[in-house]
Write a protein that holds these residues in place. Structure first.
Motif, PDB file in Angstrom:
ATOM      1  N   GLY A 165       7.793   1.338   4.543  1.00 59.84           N
ATOM      2  CA  GLY A 165       7.804  -0.007   3.999  1.00 59.84           C
ATOM      3  C   GLY A 165       6.433  -0.521   3.627  1.00 59.84           C
ATOM      4  O   GLY A 165       6.303  -1.540   2.946  1.00 59.84           O
ATOM      5  N   ALA A 166       5.363   0.160   4.081  1.00 63.13           N
ATOM      6  CA  ALA A 166       4.008  -0.207   3.664  1.00 63.13           C
ATOM      7  C   ALA A 166       3.849   0.078   2.174  1.00 63.13           C
ATOM      8  O   ALA A 166       4.464   1.000   1.625  1.00 63.13           O
ATOM      9  N   VAL A 167       3.003  -0.711   1.526  1.00 66.23           N
ATOM     10  CA  VAL A 167       2.828  -0.573   0.073  1.00 66.23           C
ATOM     11  C   VAL A 167       1.347  -0.344  -0.229  1.00 66.23           C
ATOM     12  O   VAL A 167       0.625  -1.276  -0.623  1.00 66.23           O
ATOM     13  N   PRO A 168       0.844   0.889  -0.032  1.00 61.18           N
ATOM     14  CA  PRO A 168      -0.546   1.161  -0.400  1.00 61.18           C
ATOM     15  C   PRO A 168      -0.708   1.118  -1.919  1.00 61.18           C
ATOM     16  O   PRO A 168       0.250   1.350  -2.660  1.00 61.18           O
ATOM     17  N   PRO A 169      -1.899   0.803  -2.408  1.00 62.22           N
ATOM     18  CA  PRO A 169      -2.114   0.758  -3.859  1.00 62.22           C
ATOM     19  C   PRO A 169      -1.762   2.090  -4.507  1.00 62.22           C
ATOM     20  O   PRO A 169      -1.974   3.155  -3.918  1.00 62.22           O
ATOM     21  N   TRP A 170      -1.240   2.031  -5.737  1.00 62.14           N
ATOM     22  CA  TRP A 170      -0.867   3.272  -6.421  1.00 62.14           C
ATOM     23  C   TRP A 170      -2.079   4.139  -6.750  1.00 62.14           C
ATOM     24  O   TRP A 170      -1.942   5.323  -7.021  1.00 62.14           O
ATOM     25  N   THR A 171      -3.274   3.553  -6.682  1.00 65.94           N
ATOM     26  CA  THR A 171      -4.496   4.322  -6.946  1.00 65.94           C
ATOM     27  C   THR A 171      -5.013   5.041  -5.705  1.00 65.94           C
ATOM     28  O   THR A 171      -6.039   5.711  -5.787  1.00 65.94           O
ATOM     29  N   THR A 172      -4.328   4.908  -4.567  1.00 71.18           N
ATOM     30  CA  THR A 172      -4.795   5.553  -3.340  1.00 71.18           C
ATOM     31  C   THR A 172      -4.759   7.077  -3.494  1.00 71.18           C
ATOM     32  O   THR A 172      -3.748   7.647  -3.900  1.00 71.18           O
ATOM     33  N   PRO A 173      -5.858   7.771  -3.159  1.00 73.86           N
ATOM     34  CA  PRO A 173      -5.916   9.227  -3.354  1.00 73.86           C
ATOM     35  C   PRO A 173      -4.906   9.990  -2.511  1.00 73.86           C
ATOM     36  O   PRO A 173      -4.367   9.466  -1.523  1.00 73.86           O
ATOM     37  N   ILE A 174      -4.688  11.218  -2.910  1.00 71.37           N
ATOM     38  CA  ILE A 174      -3.775  12.107  -2.192  1.00 71.37           C
ATOM     39  C   ILE A 174      -4.185  12.218  -0.723  1.00 71.37           C
ATOM     40  O   ILE A 174      -5.362  12.068  -0.384  1.00 71.37           O
ATOM     41  N   PHE A 175      -3.248  12.488   0.146  1.00 72.24           N
ATOM     42  CA  PHE A 175      -3.390  12.604   1.596  1.00 72.24           C
ATOM     43  C   PHE A 175      -3.576  11.227   2.250  1.00 72.24           C
ATOM     44  O   PHE A 175      -2.826  10.878   3.157  1.00 72.24           O
ATOM     45  N   LEU A 176      -4.550  10.466   1.800  1.00 68.17           N
ATOM     46  CA  LEU A 176      -4.723   9.129   2.358  1.00 68.17           C
ATOM     47  C   LEU A 176      -3.525   8.252   2.007  1.00 68.17           C
ATOM     48  O   LEU A 176      -3.023   7.497   2.848  1.00 68.17           O
ATOM     49  N   GLY A 177      -3.039   8.366   0.765  1.00 63.26           N
ATOM     50  CA  GLY A 177      -1.876   7.590   0.346  1.00 63.26           C
ATOM     51  C   GLY A 177      -0.634   7.957   1.143  1.00 63.26           C
ATOM     52  O   GLY A 177       0.132   7.091   1.557  1.00 63.26           O
ATOM     53  N   GLY A 178      -0.445   9.249   1.387  1.00 59.07           N
ATOM     54  CA  GLY A 178       0.711   9.693   2.158  1.00 59.07           C
ATOM     55  C   GLY A 178       0.681   9.162   3.575  1.00 59.07           C
ATOM     56  O   GLY A 178       1.701   8.733   4.115  1.00 59.07           O
ATOM     57  N   PHE A 179      -0.507   9.181   4.192  1.00 56.49           N
ATOM     58  CA  PHE A 179      -0.632   8.683   5.551  1.00 56.49           C
ATOM     59  C   PHE A 179      -0.362   7.180   5.627  1.00 56.49           C
ATOM     60  O   PHE A 179       0.338   6.699   6.517  1.00 56.49           O
ATOM     61  N   LEU A 180      -0.902   6.421   4.663  1.00 55.36           N
ATOM     62  CA  LEU A 180      -0.707   4.973   4.677  1.00 55.36           C
ATOM     63  C   LEU A 180       0.758   4.598   4.419  1.00 55.36           C
ATOM     64  O   LEU A 180       1.252   3.600   4.941  1.00 55.36           O
ATOM     65  N   ALA A 181       1.447   5.395   3.605  1.00 53.51           N
ATOM     66  CA  ALA A 181       2.835   5.074   3.260  1.00 53.51           C
ATOM     67  C   ALA A 181       3.804   5.371   4.387  1.00 53.51           C
ATOM     68  O   ALA A 181       4.913   4.826   4.412  1.00 53.51           O
ATOM     69  N   THR A 182       3.410   6.246   5.328  1.00 59.48           N
ATOM     70  CA  THR A 182       4.328   6.633   6.402  1.00 59.48           C
ATOM     71  C   THR A 182       3.755   6.418   7.796  1.00 59.48           C
ATOM     72  O   THR A 182       4.512   6.286   8.753  1.00 59.48           O
ATOM     73  N   GLY A 183       2.428   6.436   7.905  1.00 52.60           N
ATOM     74  CA  GLY A 183       1.793   6.322   9.217  1.00 52.60           C
ATOM     75  C   GLY A 183       1.846   7.604  10.021  1.00 52.60           C
ATOM     76  O   GLY A 183       1.530   7.589  11.224  1.00 52.60           O
ATOM     77  N   LYS A 184       2.206   8.721   9.400  1.00 54.90           N
ATOM     78  CA  LYS A 184       2.360   9.989  10.114  1.00 54.90           C
ATOM     79  C   LYS A 184       1.574  11.106   9.420  1.00 54.90           C
ATOM     80  O   LYS A 184       1.459  11.133   8.193  1.00 54.90           O
TER      81      LYS A 184
END
Length: 439
Positions: A379-398
């Motif tokens: 349910g988190a909404v990281p910016p669409w410009t967030t780089p690979i790996f960091l974006g995945g972690f922020l979107a799931t927390g895992k």
């Protein structure tokens, strides 16, 4: 891999060469390349404007000062939001050149024609959330990538009409003593008038229908089928397929499809967030973050892997240099330099992996989240410009999402690589031929 390369070189490439050599496809390719330097410049400012911030969960972006945000938007607006205008001129110019008629005038006529079929009005939202239609305003939503497909149609049709009238010798001829620039302007009078009249009547006719404009025809006919899709595996595959196919024709697929799917995805994200807060399992896999963070790594088509393949393994100077220029924006999921610079648009070779790669990633990510314990979007909404790996972690927390993105990157690399090598080999031959001819 060698069998795949041989198949591509012996079966696919000869057919692709014939298709790519077609006059109108060449004009599309060369005309769209005209937008490339502008997009690269705009991409740099876009990345700076949307740099993510990770120190405070309440703060999404590094730059929060409103003044800085506004001034960083200026170069982006001036480049990305004029893409259709530049394309309308460039495509018409190149097509006219292929017919050996005046490209400069044909480009100018195409540009004016595109503006003529574009309604000069936009909707503004006031402080009380009411809206008001304002006339006499050129809408940047239609002069940027959102109007690109209309610009392509206008450029091709207007130039065909223009050259037909010129080649039929229905022109005003000036005496020999008149300067060439003045003579060309008079030559353009009748063909330009014919083009303007035809598209003027076309606009008047369309305004008598419910569509109101050419832009609305494109939008409505494409969006209505999409609106029936829901958050299912089949639905997501169809959505991604449509996005990529639209992009390969020069139409902003993410904008068109995303505009319809965003309400569905936002609702799914909100339900996931509520479940997380209640300590329950999140119910939805397919949210906007699944689409932006997991599928389109590097931008539409999941082209980040392609950029790395170009930088590491390309032999042609064109792909090497383009890869170096595109790797910065690509890390932040901005890939217009690749889409229009390689190009992928109307490129019969690179269109194939551009469509197949994100669809394969949809399936792999769904399998990972459904059966192999990969965390679903929380349910988190990281910016669409967030780089690979960091974006995945922020979107799931895992951490499992990082592993999933790594697997997806490998899948994308494996699909893109043989097509890139086959296309690269063709470009190397063209570069060598050009050197030999110059010598």
């Amino acid at each position: 891999m060698s069998k795949v390369n041989n198949f591509l070189e012996n079966k696919v490439m000869p057919v692709a060469a014939k298709v790519a050599g077609q006059r109108h496809l060449q004009a599309l390719r060369d005309g769209l390349i005209l937008t490339m330097p502008l997009l690269i410049i705009g991409s740099l400012f876009l990345v700076i404007r949307w740099l993510p911030w990770f120190g405070d969960p309440e703060r999404q972006y590094m730059i929060t000062n409103e003044f800085l945000q506004n001034i960083l938007n200026y170069p982006y607006d001036a480049t990305f939001n004029t893409m259709a205008l530049v394309a309308a001129f460039g495509i018409a110019y190149r097509l006219a050149e292929s017919y050996k008629v005046d490209g400069l005038t044909a480009g100018a006529v195409s540009l004016v024609t595109f503006l003529m079929v574009t309604p000069f009005k936009t909707v503004f939202t006031l402080a009380d959330n009411s809206t008001v239609d304002v006339g006499g305003v050129i809408p940047t939503a239609l002069t940027g990538s959102g109007g690109l497909f209309v610009a392509i149609i206008v450029a091709l049709l207007s130039t065909e009409i223009y050259r037909f009238v010129v080649q039929k010798d229905i022109i005003i001829k000036m005496p020999d003593g008149v300067p060439p620039s003045v003579s060309k302007s008079f030559v353009a009078l009748i063909p330009g008038f014919v083009v303007i009249i035809i598209f003027w009547l076309l606009r008047i006719g369309i305004e008598q229908t419910d569509f109101q404009s050419v832009h609305n025809i494109v939008r409505d006919l494409l969006q209505q089928p999409i609106s029936k899709l829901s958050g299912t595996l089949v639905g997501m595959l169809v959505v991604v397929f449509l996005v990529e196919v639209l992009w390969t024709t020069g139409l902003h697929g993410a904008s068109i499809v995303g505009g319809v799917m965003s309400p569905i995805w936002l609702q799914a994200a909100a339900e996931n967030a509520a479940a997380m807060q209640a300590g329950k399992e999140v119910p939805h896999i397919f949210t906007g973050q699944f689409y932006e963070i997991f599928v389109h790594v590097g931008g539409s088509g999941a082209t980040l892997a392609l950029v790395f393949a170009m930088v590491l393994f390309a032999k042609s100077q064109q792909l090497k240099q383009l890869g170096r220029l595109s790797i910065g924006p690509g890390i932040f999921n901005i890939n217009e330099p690749i889409t229009f610079g390689m190009p992928i648009v109307m490129n019969p070779v690179m269109m194939i992996p551009f469509i197949l790669t994100p669809m394969a990633i949809v399936i792999s990510t769904w399998l990972g989240m459904e059966f192999f314990g990969v965390a679903k979007p929380n349910g988190a909404v990281p910016p669409w410009t967030t780089p690979i790996f960091l974006g995945g972690f922020l979107a799931t927390g895992k951490i499992s999402s990082i592993v999933m993105q790594l697997v997806n990157f490998a899948i994308a690399f494996a699909i893109y690589f043989p097509f890139m090598k086959a296309y690269d080999k063709t470009l190397v031959k063209q570069e060598n031929d050009a050197k030999n001819n110059a010598a």
